[in-house]
Design a protein around this motif. Structure first.
Motif, mmCIF file in Angstrom:
data_model
loop_
_atom_site.group_PDB
_atom_site.id
_atom_site.type_symbol
_atom_site.label_atom_id
_atom_site.label_comp_id
_atom_site.label_asym_id
_atom_site.label_seq_id
_atom_site.Cartn_x
_atom_site.Cartn_y
_atom_site.Cartn_z
ATOM 1 N N UNK A 130 0.891 -1.133 -0.009
ATOM 2 C CA UNK A 130 -0.104 0.007 0.013
ATOM 3 C C UNK A 130 0.810 1.216 0.026
ATOM 4 N N UNK A 131 2.048 0.994 0.669
ATOM 5 C CA UNK A 131 3.041 2.223 0.679
ATOM 6 C C UNK A 131 3.463 2.449 -0.683
ATOM 7 N N UNK A 132 3.999 1.454 -1.241
ATOM 8 C CA UNK A 132 4.457 1.432 -2.682
ATOM 9 C C UNK A 132 3.453 2.306 -3.447
ATOM 10 N N UNK A 133 2.058 1.938 -3.628
ATOM 11 C CA UNK A 133 1.194 2.451 -4.292
ATOM 12 C C UNK A 133 0.979 3.899 -3.934
ATOM 13 N N UNK A 134 1.076 4.255 -2.772
ATOM 14 C CA UNK A 134 0.942 5.816 -2.330
ATOM 15 C C UNK A 134 2.083 6.571 -2.703
ATOM 16 N N UNK A 135 3.316 5.806 -2.832
ATOM 17 C CA UNK A 135 4.776 6.507 -3.469
ATOM 18 C C UNK A 135 4.649 6.536 -4.734
ATOM 19 N N UNK A 136 4.157 5.688 -5.533
ATOM 20 C CA UNK A 136 3.978 5.995 -6.891
ATOM 21 C C UNK A 136 3.162 7.067 -7.307
ATOM 22 N N UNK A 137 1.947 6.959 -6.571
ATOM 23 C CA UNK A 137 0.919 8.120 -6.799
ATOM 24 C C UNK A 137 1.576 9.469 -6.291
ATOM 25 N N UNK A 138 2.662 9.357 -5.653
ATOM 26 C CA UNK A 138 2.991 10.545 -5.221
ATOM 27 C C UNK A 138 2.692 11.308 -4.088
ATOM 28 N N UNK A 139 1.790 10.426 -3.335
ATOM 29 C CA UNK A 139 1.104 10.959 -2.203
ATOM 30 C C UNK A 139 1.984 10.766 -0.795
ATOM 31 N N UNK A 140 3.074 10.269 -0.859
ATOM 32 C CA UNK A 140 3.896 10.036 0.317
ATOM 33 C C UNK A 140 5.303 9.787 -0.130
ATOM 34 N N UNK A 141 6.323 10.492 0.950
ATOM 35 C CA UNK A 141 7.684 10.339 0.337
ATOM 36 C C UNK A 141 8.373 9.084 0.573
ATOM 37 N N UNK A 142 9.003 8.455 0.056
ATOM 38 C CA UNK A 142 9.622 7.389 0.149
ATOM 39 C C UNK A 142 10.394 7.190 1.354
ATOM 40 N N UNK A 143 11.033 8.390 1.806
ATOM 41 C CA UNK A 143 11.738 8.433 3.168
ATOM 42 C C UNK A 143 10.865 8.049 4.397
ATOM 43 N N UNK A 144 9.367 8.118 4.257
ATOM 44 C CA UNK A 144 8.653 8.015 5.206
ATOM 45 C C UNK A 144 8.610 6.540 5.737
ATOM 46 N N UNK A 145 9.150 5.780 5.143
ATOM 47 C CA UNK A 145 9.522 4.202 5.487
ATOM 48 C C UNK A 145 10.537 4.324 6.513
ATOM 49 N N UNK A 146 10.306 4.073 7.696
ATOM 50 C CA UNK A 146 11.505 4.347 8.652
ATOM 51 C C UNK A 146 12.270 2.897 8.737
ATOM 52 N N UNK A 147 11.697 2.042 8.035
ATOM 53 C CA UNK A 147 12.503 0.556 8.127
ATOM 54 C C UNK A 147 13.654 0.371 7.410
ATOM 55 N N UNK A 148 13.338 0.999 5.909
ATOM 56 C CA UNK A 148 14.287 0.621 4.870
ATOM 57 C C UNK A 148 15.464 1.433 5.178
ATOM 58 N N UNK A 149 16.486 0.649 4.437
ATOM 59 C CA UNK A 149 17.910 1.191 4.423
ATOM 60 C C UNK A 149 17.876 2.485 3.791
ATOM 61 N N UNK A 150 18.647 3.398 4.179
ATOM 62 C CA UNK A 150 18.584 4.801 3.336
ATOM 63 C C UNK A 150 19.104 4.648 1.827
ATOM 64 N N UNK A 151 19.933 3.635 1.571
ATOM 65 C CA UNK A 151 20.311 3.223 0.253
ATOM 66 C C UNK A 151 19.052 2.998 -0.778
ATOM 67 N N UNK A 152 18.309 1.886 -0.106
ATOM 68 C CA UNK A 152 17.196 1.697 -0.853
ATOM 69 C C UNK A 152 16.163 2.814 -1.167
ATOM 70 N N UNK A 153 15.969 3.693 0.003
ATOM 71 C CA UNK A 153 15.058 4.642 -0.062
ATOM 72 C C UNK A 153 15.503 5.618 -1.383
ATOM 73 N N UNK A 154 16.904 6.000 -1.404
ATOM 74 C CA UNK A 154 17.494 6.576 -2.415
ATOM 75 C C UNK A 154 17.180 6.025 -3.785
ATOM 76 N N UNK A 155 17.329 4.836 -3.955
ATOM 77 C CA UNK A 155 17.134 4.122 -5.051
ATOM 78 C C UNK A 155 15.642 3.990 -5.644
#
Ligand code: FMN
Ligand code: FMN
Ligand code: FMN
Ligand code: RBF
Ligand code: SF4
Ligand code: SF4
Ligand code: SF4
Ligand code: SF4
Ligand code: FES
Lengths: 193, 225, 340, 451, 203, 291
Positions: F61-86
């Motif tokens: 669901x997070x991915x969907x929102x990210x793609x829609x541009x409704x949420x910033x990828x960085x809001x995922x607290x768990x992911x490795x920053x590198x992945x977020x940058x990707x």
């Protein structure tokens, strides 16, 4: 009881020579769809129904092939006819009764290519069953499949909450239970004989 | 993005592809079928022959008959019927007996057997299990147990004088209690299966042996083909 | 505010507890099984003693070893493995090879119990899983019977007992037949009095129906055994026997014969009652018991095998979860069963 | 056969310890702690100041809304402090601390006497609230709220709960023996408030003498004879639970999640009506209650009239606590709550103080076995729940499933299942946690309760 | 052979074993594995169908539109199964009798359809063949293990050669259906625990 | 070869093929539901912890929102920053990353310093113990030490020290907030690691009353508040409460006069908390005896 009698055919395919537990047919759905009781019941219903359809179509196609003397096309015709009939039925149900489709529909494509279904068609031909016998046979097989599936689902729902050791969880456990079930179904051997 | 790009190929392309594949399939199958058919035919015949030889010693050739209203009628050996009488001839062409198929319920499922009937001895002189789902190690003793096989050295099925029925019907008795030639000793540990064999033979011989005896006159002459 | 004059313990209510626990129940079941085992030894001599000791020993050791491997606290102390071992031993024929009995003990616990997570989680009766395995693996040995009360029973084994591990047992010439097999295959009936007092052939623990019944009653009175289960099984078997016996006494045996022959008594009293593998609701328990009773009758009378108690109970176990679901009682103050 | 319900359990009664001890008055403790929230609903609001002198019976806090009751001073003395103090749950709860004057004669402030017959139902409800009356059966639900059922759900039958099914407790028993007149007076008042047509007093058959006393009292009271009857119930736990009582007495079930008024009944504890019968006509407030002090941990068990706010420490010392005492429990052994802090005071909801020794109490650190599905709990649960399955689900943290498929929220935590469980599974404790988690709407992820 | 192609051959042998890991084609593995010969015969028949259909699917992959691919694959598979059926009958009637209806049932072995769909239809002939060969060998490995366990325990022989002394008491259950389930369950268990150990080592 | 049977075969099969393809053609008219393929890509880059810390139910669901541009990828607290940058790079958006947050524990009352008033017997979880008279700890706000937080943490970031007090591993903690939710005493909160000043106590008692129950309790003496710039620390109900809006004013001097060491200063990477100079030294290693 006469081994050709309808009663025996049913009993045999239902309990004594249960498709799953004695013939090892339809193991994939037996392993896959036996996790939840509700799903298992509906899957059982769907399989029984498809077996019936397959049985009728196989009877028809067999007669046709005999008449054109092309029995060597039997297998390929069975599989193709069963697959397309089921697909047709699926569309038909979808149109006619959305409720029924909701209950059975999602399983239909899953079942089409399942050995239990083809097994019914092939075995009834091998045994030279009449039309009526074939239908009874398909119902017995379907009921037997449903029974095994439902029992397994009941047990698995129970075991979901058990502290089953990790390496046994999943298919290995299901198979072991099936083994015990199969042994206990041996008690039916010779019934009606 | 729109849904445009998923638009499928035309129906014609699909029909062409499937019909093509199907025709190809049909051709391939026919090809193999045609190639293997003769071999399979020979295999099957060999198999049948071997079986018959096993149940009736001395057989060199055989001929299929069916029962038509009490008369045995010759049919081609290749023709499949469930209810055949295989007349057996020795190397001199003399009719020595019959091999007959019978089936009945065993411990687990239907058992199919072929048994040999010797005209000379008026007895069953051999049997072969064609199909069984009996428990390996138990039920299959009917094929392997030497003591049980001894029952078939000479299992009496004499007919009455009017050739309408058997003098003594085949019986099964408890192991070691066989006293008469028409009795079958059961196998301990596989009573059920061995009794089933007894019952199958009982039913089959009751019906078929008298028919053979009644037709024996017509069949006696050396065979014609 | 000094209030520290008391050492206080706190805990959640209730603060009182029925003084019965699993260990106590299991211990009592062991006690109740001892007379039955003693009678088996009395009837079949050292063969019986050795078999029962073997199955019990191997059950307990298997439990111990698996706990070790799983690095769990040992559960041997709860006596449930002892019951499994005893009951498995009691279901074996007197001449059964000892090595097979040992294998049975191992299978019971490993396959029948630990596979599912141990005490309380097994869906099948472990002792019967063990026996089912043995019956399917060694059908000849497990249906070869030796007569009871042989003169030399306290001094010598049946030769088949002593088969070398993994080797075929020698075939005894003196093998007998159980009352049920005699009835089924030879149409020979056995005196009911002999059945009740154990003067017949059969598995170690199945002769002497009266003793089993008494031991069961002891447990039932102490509320350590659900009386509904034996009652339901008896009721179903008696009803069917009476009806069919009236129709054709030649073919269908009498109710007393049915009750006291074969493993019915020990099965109904000690094995179908295994709480882990039977339903929890009282209606479910009744259905379970009656179904087992009917299956026993059907298998015995119309099936291929002379005896069906083991299969019937295993089939009952299979359906126990479904009975639980079907017979969920209506919760107080709700309309339909289990409605929200 | 005596009236009853299905399932339930029979724990040892242990009432003999205090049954024949008549109600005795307790002395005043050096300080009294009045929690402002000792009833269900909104806490009361203090209307006194630190250092203020108060007289016994004087209102010291007033109700804050409808579902709330005022507090009265249980002693003549001075307000020491108004500050949070520890409550049962180990939380701090706003309280008034009073230091009684040792020299005072402790006369109760005279209230405005009223003639109950002359009051309208609304006035009775108001008066009951003014008394600070709450259910003395344990739940401490403001009584006047119960006396004003919704208009569309009139109450025909008033059920008086004299079952006292908890082991050890005898306070209601003594009340019935000693306060029959007060009880009948109270019943009349409550019936008037409710507009009820009849009253049934339910008493377990281990207290037949109390039933007889009430029957005798009724038989000499012309008006009571017509509409009050005493029914003897089978002695079985939890006969005294509202739901069981209505089943046993009027053979009706209170709908799941509903109120007794849904089936036209109202259940009130016997001590509650007794206090109403006594205090309402005098216009006085609830400042003390009968409490059973029992258990082997005290040398002087008995039934005592204890001023509200008396700290446990004082209660224990006065009842002769001995060194074997280990557990101090508010209420009965089946549902009572452990007290961890002896500064905690007696509140309106405290019907008993059990001081149990280690031997008396359920064994410590019992070995917990896996559920062996013996079905004992299923056959004990008076509400026909499946504690076995609920327990297994709880271990797997399937809280939602417990509530949705297995009626967790119907469980009234009677403890019957835990009492009988041979595997020593702390079922009710699991259920409490599960209910709390669900109540708080926590979306928790997998975390094994078993630890 | 490129590393990737090699990988696609090696993976199905163990890491992605069609039977032990993907739980595909369980029916024949259970049904025709009561002796080593039967299981080998079944394995080979399956391998034949697998490779032939992979080849044909790969060859025709450009011709068959996506929408009818499943139907076409089924047709192709059924063709080769029928061929296998006749070939086996021609080679040995005995083997044919032992395998029974299960040859015909290869049609519905999800493993074959899966391979056709997931790999053959996307790759060139050579790659498709290698992959199919890997899957087939993985399948043979699994069914052979089953056959070996069941025959050794259940009959005391391996490929009809006695492995124990004359006196060995066979465990009949292993040949019965129940034993089939037990054996497969057991093998899965062993497989899983080896797998787990390997993983631990990796970490 | 038998031409007849070849013809039959070809005929039958062709017929079937045509029939089948017609059926499929009809079926094919029902179009597929369209889904943005980028969702899959983003989904694959996410950690699949499905923890919900981002405020969306699950990673997909997070991915969907990210793609829609409704949420910033960085809001995922768990992911490795590198992945977020990707992810950010893939979608061409701003990562929206922020100061790393972790869980802070507001209690220092391990069994060696805090007194237990009653022995709890029952289900060994904090949740359950808390329902039994609050668990029996002298300080009724303090940590019960039964490790619910340790068990609930999917990232193994919490471990219990030898005094049964949870210790958060700042590296492993992803700020998912599970421990915050589970703790019945509400002792955890998620804070940016830039917050170095921290009150490790929630006790509302004052002076000796507090110190009696726990040697490191905040006694409400107010010295830290006095030493801090105005507005940074408030004394509320005998407890020092830090106002993190004024975080920039925080410094290490504030903690120095705390008599119990209830207020602490975290070192650079939050691996160690430093107490003030005046804090009494705690030497006891074992738990305080009862009674
Ligand atoms: C797993 C199993 C399979 C069996 N298979 C057969 C069988 O194939 N044929 C048979 O006659 N009896 C079979 N039996 C029955 C018993 O082995 C035994 O033969 C029967 O009880 C008769 O015993 P008796 O011959 O000693 O009187 C089987 C029993 C079991 C448990
Ligand atoms: C929100 C709420 C409203 C209630 N309203 C009424 C009411 O109108 N009438 C009544 O008789 N009881 C009412 N009750 C009281 C309960 O039905 C019950 O009598 C009380 O909780 C004590 O029951 P117990 O001691 O059996 O738990 C109410 C309880 C709650 C929580
Ligand atoms: C399990 C259980 C047992 C109870 N036992 C009693 C009891 O024995 N006596 C009693 O007066 N109330 C008992 N109650 C409380 C009653 O349900 C009910 O709340 C009370 O009688 C209402 O009266 P009250 O509001 O005047 O207290 C029990 C409640 C529960 C849940
Ligand atoms: C009344 C009663 C009957 C039992 N019967 C059996 C039994 O038949 N077989 C068995 O293995 N264990 C039996 N047990 C023991 C125990 O329940 C068994 O080991 C569990 O099934 C193991 O989880 C019995 C226990 C009781 C209390
Ligand atoms: S505590 Fe709840 S579940 Fe247990 S018996 Fe009482 S009502 Fe039933
Ligand atoms: S009483 Fe305890 S052991 Fe028995 S079923 Fe209930 S929870 Fe399980
Ligand atoms: S911090 Fe909270 S959850 Fe963690 S151990 Fe302490 S009380 Fe329990
Ligand atoms: S549970 Fe707490 S410690 Fe663990 S990762 Fe989440 S926030 Fe951090
Ligand atoms: S191989 Fe999949 S159902 Fe049989």
């Amino acid at each position: 009881m006469n081994t050709d009698s309808l009663g025996y055919i049913f009993l045999s395919s239902f309990l004594i020579n249960n498709f799953v537990l004695a013939y090892f047919l339809g193991i994939c759905p037996f392993l896959g769809v036996s996790g939840k009781l509700a799903t298992a019941t509906r899957m059982g219903g769907a399989v029984t129904f498809v077996m019936f359809v397959a049985s009728v179509s196989a009877y028809g196609i067999h007669s046709l092939l005999v008449s054109v003397d092309a029995l060597f096309l039997q297998l390929i015709c069975y599989i193709v006819i069963i697959a397309s009939t089921v697909q047709f039925v699926e569309m038909f149900i979808k149109k006619m009764s959305p409720a029924l489709f909701k209950a059975l529909g999602i399983f239909l494509p899953l079942i089409t290519t399942n050995c239990a279904i083809l097994g019914v068609a092939l075995f009834q031909t091998n045994r030279e069953y009449s039309f009526l016998q074939s239908i009874i046979y398909s119902f017995g097989a379907g009921a037997g499949f449903t029974l095994a599936l439902v029992i397994m689902a009941g047990l698995r729902e129970e075991l979901d909450l058990a502290s089953v050791p990790n390496i046994i969880k999943g298919a290995a456990l299901t198979l072991m239970i099936a083994g015990i079930m199969s042994v206990s179904f041996m008690g039916f051997a010779g019934l009606g004989g | 993005m729109s849904t445009e790009h998923v638009k499928g190929p035309s129906t014609f392309v699909m029909v062409r592809a499937l019909a093509g594949v199907a025709t190809l399939s049909g051709l391939l199958i026919v090809l193999v079928y045609q190639l293997t058919f003769p071999i399979i035919k020979i295999n099957k015949a060999e198999f049948l022959k071997a079986s018959i030889f096993k149940v009736l010693d001395g057989t060199k050739d055989f001929q299929k008959f069916v029962n038509k209203d009490g008369k045995l009628e010759k049919i081609p050996n290749e023709q499949e019927t469930p209810d055949a009488y295989f007349a057996c001839y020795d190397d001199s062409g003399k009719l020595i007996g019959f091999a007959i198929q019978a089936a009945g319920m065993g411990f687990a499922d239907v058992i199919k057997v072929l048994y040999g009937y010797s005209i000379e001895k008026e007895a069953i002189v051999g049997h072969l299990v064609l199909e069984t789902k009996e428990t390996p190690g138990l039920g299959d003793k009917i094929e392997k147990d030497p003591q049980f096989l001894k029952n078939f050295d000479e299992l009496d099925v004499k007919v009455t004088d009017d050739k309408k029925s058997l003098v003594n019907l085949i019986q099964t008795v408890k192991k070691g209690e066989k006293t008469e030639k028409w009795q079958i000793d059961t196998i301990t540990g596989a009573t059920i299966t061995s009794k089933a064999i007894g019952r199958i033979l009982h039913e089959s011989t009751k019906e078929k042996i008298p028919v053979i005896q009644q037709n024996l006159q017509n069949l006696m002459p050396p065979r014609a083909n | 505010m000094d209030s520290k004059f008391l050492k206080i313990d706190i805990s959640s209510s209730p603060h009182v507890k029925r003084p019965v626990d699993v260990k106590k129940i299991m211990r009592n079941v062991v006690f109740a099984l001892l007379p039955v085992s003693a009678f088996a030894v009395y009837a079949f001599g050292i063969s019986a003693l050795t078999l029962i000791v073997t199955t019990t020993f191997f059950s307990v050791v298997t439990e111990y070893v698996i706990d070790l491997i799983e690095k769990k606290e040992s559960t041997v102390g709860d006596y449930s493995a002892v019951i499994t071992g005893l009951l498995l031993g009691l279901t074996l024929p007197p001449g059964f090879p000892i090595w097979m009995a040992a294998l049975g003990g191992i299978v019971s616990i490993a396959l029948g119990k630990y596979l599912f997570g141990g005490l309380g989680f097994n869906v099948y009766n472990p002792a019967l899983v063990g026996r089912g395995f043995l019956q399917a693996a060694f059908p000849v040995s497990i249906s070869t019977w030796h007569p009871s009360f042989q003169a030399d029973r306290f001094t010598s084994f049946f030769s088949s007992n002593l088969a070398f591990p993994f080797a075929k047992p020698t075939v005894d010439s003196v093998s007998g037949a159980t009352p049920l097999a005699a009835f089924k295959f030879e149409q020979k009936s056995t005196e009911v009095a002999n059945l009740i007092f154990g003067q017949t052939d059969g598995s170690l623990g199945e002769t002497g129906g009266l003793l089993i019944l008494l031991c069961g009653m002891y447990l039932a009175v102490r509320k350590m055994l659900d009386w509904r289960i034996p009652a339901g099984i008896f009721a179903a078997v008696i009803l069917l026997s009476v009806i069919f016996n009236l129709i054709n006494p030649e073919k269908y045996p009498s109710a007393m014969f049915m009750l006291f022959s074969g493993g019915l008594m020990i099965g109904a009293v000690f094995m179908a009652t295994d709480m882990v593998t039977s339903p929890v609701t009282s209606l479910g328990t009744w259905l379970y018991a009656i179904m087992i009773g009917i299956l026993i009758y059907v298998i015995r009378v119309w099936g291929g095998l002379p005896e069906g108690v083991m299969f019937a109970i295993l089939l009952g176990n299979s359906l126990a979860p479904i009975f639980n679901i079907l017979t969920k009682p209506r919760v107080y103050g709700t309309k339909k069963a289990g409605a929200k | 056969m005596a009236n009853s319900f299905k399932h339930g359990i029979h724990p040892p009664e242990k009432k003999e310890i205090s049954a024949d001890k008549s109600i005795k008055r307790f002395p005043f403790a050096p300080y009294l702690v009045i929690h402002l929230a000792q009833h269900i609903g909104k806490p009361a609001k203090a209307i006194v100041k630190e250092g203020q002198e108060v007289q016994r019976g004087q209102k010291i806090a007033e109700a804050d809304g409808f579902v709330s009751v005022p507090m009265h001073s249980p002693a003549t003395g001075v307000i020491k402090k108004i500050a949070p103090m520890l409550d049962f749950d180990g939380k701090m709860s706003p309280s008034i601390i009073i230091e009684p004057h040792p020299g005072s004669d402790q006369n109760v402030l005279v209230g405005r006497e009223v003639e109950p017959d002359s009051l309208t139902p609304e006035e009775i409800v108001k008066a009951v609230q003014e008394m600070g009356m709450v259910g003395l059966g344990g739940a401490a639900f403001p009584s006047h709220v119960k006396f004003s059922p919704p208009k569309d759900k009139p109450v025909q039958t008033l059920i008086i709960n004299g079952a006292e099914c908890e082991p050890y407790l005898t306070s209601d028993y003594r009340v019935m023996l000693e306060q029959a007149k007060r009880i009948l007076r109270g019943i009349k008042i409550v019936m008037k408030a409710l507009g009820a047509k009849e009253t049934i007093i339910g008493i377990e058959d281990n207290k037949k003498d109390a039933a007889q006393v009430l029957k005798d009292a009724i038989s000499v009271d012309d008006s009571a004879v017509k509409y009050v009857k005493v029914e003897v119930l089978k002695t079985k736990y939890p006969q005294g639970a509202e739901k069981m009582l209505t089943k046993a007495l009027v053979n009706k079930e209170i709908p799941s999640g509903g109120l007794p008024a849904d089936i036209g009944v109202m259940v009130s504890n016997i001590a509650t009506v007794s206090e109403i019968g006594e205090l309402l006509p005098k216009g006085q407030g609830l400042i003390e209650r009968v409490v059973t002090i029992s258990g082997k941990g005290v040398d002087n068990p008995g039934n005592y009239l204890i001023p509200m706010g008396t700290p446990l420490e004082f209660v224990l010392k006065h009842a002769g606590v001995n060194e074997k005492a280990r557990h101090v429990i508010f209420g009965g052994p089946m549902m009572g709550k452990s007290a961890a802090y002896l500064e905690m005071p007696i509140t309106k909801g405290a019907s008993g103080i059990l001081v149990m020794t280690e031997e008396e109490h359920a064994p410590k650190k019992q070995k917990v076995y896996p559920c062996i599905r013996c079905g004992e709990c299923v056959n004990a649960c008076p509400l026909f729940l499946n504690p076995s399955r609920l327990g297994i689900l709880a271990r797997n943290d399937e809280f939602d499933k417990m509530a949705e498929d297995y009626n967790l929220n119907d469980c009234f935590e009677c403890g019957s299942c835990t009492y009988v469980c041979p595997s020593n599974i702390p079922l009710v404790q699991y259920f409490r946690v599960a209910k709390k988690v669900l109540r708080e709407g926590r979306q928790r992820k997998q975390q094994s309760i078993a630890g | 052979m490129s590393a990737k192609t090699f990988d696609s051959f090696i993976k199905p042998l163990w890491k992605e074993n069609p039977v032990f890991v993907q739980l595909l084609g369980m029916c024949p593995v259970l049904a025709v594995s009561n002796s080593v010969y039967n299981s080998l015969a079944m394995g080979l028949a399956t391998l034949f169908v697998l490779m032939m259909s992979a080849a044909l699917v790969s060859l025709l992959r450009k011709v068959i539109p996506k929408q009818v691919r499943i139907a076409a694959y089924i047709l192709i598979i059924a063709t080769f199964v029928t061929m296998a059926e006749y070939l086996i009958q021609a080679i040995s009637l005995e083997v044919y009798k032992n395998l029974g209806a299960f040859i015909a049932l290869i049609v519905v072995n999800c493993m074959i359809l899966g391979t056709a769909e997931a790999f053959s239809s996307k790759n060139t002939l050579g790659k498709a063949l290698i992959q199919a060969f890997g899957v087939g060998v993985g399948f043979i490995f699994a069914i052979f293990c089953m056959g070996a366990v069941r025959e050794i325990l259940g009959n005391g022989t391996f490929a009809e050669i006695p492995v124990f002394s004359e006196n060995y008491e066979p465990w009949v259950i292993m040949i019965l259906p129940g034993g089939g389930f037990f054996a497969l369950g057991l093998l899965l268990l062993v497989f899983n625990s080896i797998q787990q150990k390997l993983k631990k080592k990796e970490n | 070869m038998d031409a007849g049977s070849i013809l039959t075969a070809a005929g039958v099969m062709a017929g079937i093929g045509i029939l089948l393809s017609l059926i499929l053609a009809i079926a094919n008219k029902k179009l597929h539901v369209y889904e943005d393929p980028r969702i899959d890509t983003v989904d694959e880059l996410l950690p699949q912890a499905n923890c919900g810390a981002c405020g969306v139910p699950g990673c997909r669901a997070f991915a969907e929102l990210v793609v829609k541009g409704e949420i910033a990828p960085g809001k995922c607290t768990v992911a490795d920053p590198k992945e977020i940058d990707k992810i950010a790079e893939f979608l061409g958006v701003d990562a929206g990353g922020s100061d790393k947050k972790i869980a802070y524990l507001a209690c220092a009352g391990g069994s060696n310093v805090a007194r237990q008033r009653a022995t709890y017997d029952g289900v060994k979880t904090c949740q359950a113990a808390n329902l039994v008279a609050g668990g029996g700890k002298g300080c009724s706000w303090g940590c019960l030490g039964l490790a619910d937080c340790e068990r609930v943490c999917d990232f193994d970031a919490i471990s219990m020290d030898e005094n049964s007090l949870p210790v958060v591993d700042a590296v492993k903690c992803t700020a998912c907030g599970d421990c915050v939710e589970i703790c019945p005493k509400g002792l955890f909160s998620i804070q940016p690691m830039s917050h170095k000043l921290w009150v490790a106590c929630k006790n509302l008692q004052a002076n000796e009353e507090a110190e009696d129950e726990c040697e490191v309790a905040c006694t409400g003496c107010g010295r830290c508040a006095m030493d801090a710039s105005p507005g940074l620390i408030d004394m509320v109900n005998n407890l020092a409460v830090i106002n993190f809006e004024h975080n920039h004013k925080a410094n290490e001097n504030i903690i120095q006069r705390c008599p119990t060491g209830a207020i602490v200063w975290f070192n650079k990477d939050n691996t160690e908390s430093i107490k003030g100079k005046n804090a009494k030294k705690i030497i006891r290693k074992s738990s305080i005896p009862m009674g």
